[in-house]
Design an enzyme around this catalytic site. Sequence first.
Site, short mmCIF file in Angstrom:
data_model
loop_
_atom_site.label_atom_id
_atom_site.label_comp_id
_atom_site.label_asym_id
_atom_site.label_seq_id
_atom_site.Cartn_x
_atom_site.Cartn_y
_atom_site.Cartn_z
N ASP A 1 -85.48 -12.91 63.89
CA ASP A 1 -85.05 -14.03 63.32
C ASP A 1 -83.64 -13.43 62.71
O ASP A 1 -82.67 -13.77 63.52
CB ASP A 1 -86.09 -14.24 62.36
CG ASP A 1 -85.76 -15.61 61.50
OD1 ASP A 1 -84.94 -16.04 61.51
OD2 ASP A 1 -86.82 -15.49 60.29
N ARG B 1 -102.74 -16.56 63.71
CA ARG B 1 -102.25 -15.66 64.71
C ARG B 1 -103.11 -15.63 66.06
O ARG B 1 -102.74 -15.61 67.12
CB ARG B 1 -102.67 -14.28 64.29
CG ARG B 1 -101.71 -13.83 63.05
CD ARG B 1 -101.68 -12.22 62.92
NE ARG B 1 -101.44 -11.78 61.65
CZ ARG B 1 -100.16 -11.58 61.43
NH1 ARG B 1 -99.02 -11.65 62.17
NH2 ARG B 1 -99.64 -10.86 60.16
#
Length: 197
Positions: free
Chosen positions: A113, A176
Amino acid sequence: MDLPLPRYGPDIDGLVDHVLVSRYQLADRIGQLGREIAACYAGSEVTIVAVMTGSLIFLADLVRQMPLVARLDLTTVSSYPGDATTSQGPKFLLPISADLSGRHVLIVDDILDSGRTMELLIGTVNAQRPASVRSCVLLRKRRDDLSDRIDADFVGFDIENEFAVGYGLDFNHLYRNLPDVCVLSQHAIDPPAGGDA
Ligand code: IMP
Ligand code: MG
């Protein structure tokens, strides 16, 4: 065009807005990535340093597609200590334990990111004087606002600047376990006041 929305089951359906990368695309691309990585390290032993917890599912699939002599070391880096919602800068929660001097090191993470996590990892690995260091991420987020972001050597998929969950990636420690990389519905991100979601 959005991918068809799978039926996950009653507890999850409705929380997912759309699928960014399907389980079928993941399987195909991770097979290719494994072959690319194996070709790069052919004849050498590789030490994989994988970043918990987000890379766990990617790692498990990737290493089984890499016919190499490999060691595996796990580390934990967090940018969001406690209940912080803005990045406080990445810090090791579980340091790298392997001796990396003279080794060929491949860092595996879920997503690039800002790139600060990868910068910290590469700096820490380089301090041990490895023979080489390369990086592999499942996802590379589009960040046109960052002109000098560090890049990764191996990338599974480029995605837009959206918050992704599933296949290891979390929102608030949840989701997740979703088999696809997804974007959550707004009400999964902002549960109504008084709700128990
Ligand atoms: P960076 O240091 O800004 O590159 O962030 C990398 C870390 O932030 C990743 O290892 C993830 O743990 C987390 N992260 C960044 N974007 C996302 C996202 O879209 N979904 C889930 N986790 C993310
Ligand atoms: Mg992470």
